[in-house]
Design a protein around this motif. Structure first.
Motif: not given
Length: 184
Positions: A81, A90, A95, A98-99, A137, A140-141, A144
């Motif tokens: 990320l 991103l 980020m 997503a974390k 999420r 987003l992952i 990344a």
């Protein structure tokens, strides 16, 4: 004279009852606040316990989606990320969002053996927001890591309406049961 004394005693008792009712209402109000906070705390604890269960034994809970499952170390995802932010793939806020995924596992998809990631949102009672977070999420992952990421929601309860919504959004779902039993 005795009538006035009687009325005075009744009046005094009535005032005491009114005072007691006011005090009781205050106590009940505080009790409601305390119970509400307790429910929140228990829900948070329960959610963390469910997350722990899934992270410790992903093969028990996620094998309907993939085989040879292993939990992905959080630092591996964090690094991917962060590199995506550095490469302008991103934004910082994406980020950070997503974390917050509850768990990620890697395995071979049952359908075709392709290596996939499962991005899991875990709640005691799955709701629409959990499904939306899983989709967002996972996307987003995937951006990344440049890997296929399947969003999954897991919970002790998932209503029929939420199951239908998850199916519609192409989100896997699992009903968790105590003692490591999986339903559905």
């Amino acid at each position: 004279e005795s009538n006035r004394k009687f009325e005075a005693r009744v009046e005094t008792r009535f005032d005491r009852v009114e005072s007691d009712i006011v005090e009781l209402k205050t106590d009940v109000s505080q009790l409601k606040t305390d119970v509400s906070q307790l429910k929140t705390d228990v829900g948070r604890f329960n959610g963390r316990d469910l997350e722990r269960m899934v992270r410790e034994r992903p093969f028990v809970y996620l094998s309907r989606f993939a085989l040879r499952l292993q939990v992905v170390d959080e630092s591996e995802i964090a690094t991917a990320l962060e590199e995506a932010v550095e490469a302008a793939i991103l934004s910082e806020s994406e980020m950070e969002d997503a974390k917050l995924i509850d768990a990620i596992a890697r395995g071979k998809r049952r359908l075709d053996g392709a290596v996939v990631l499962l991005a899991c949102e875990i709640s005691a009672a799955v709701n629409e927001y959990d499904i939306q977070r899983a989709v967002r999420r996972a996307g987003l992952i995937a951006k990344a890591t440049r890997q296929e990421v399947i969003p999954v929601v897991l919970g002790e309860t998932i209503s029929e309406r939420m199951r239908q919504l998850a199916d519609q959004e192409k989100v896997g779902w699992v009903v968790l049961k105590a003692q490591n039993q999986v339903l559905d």
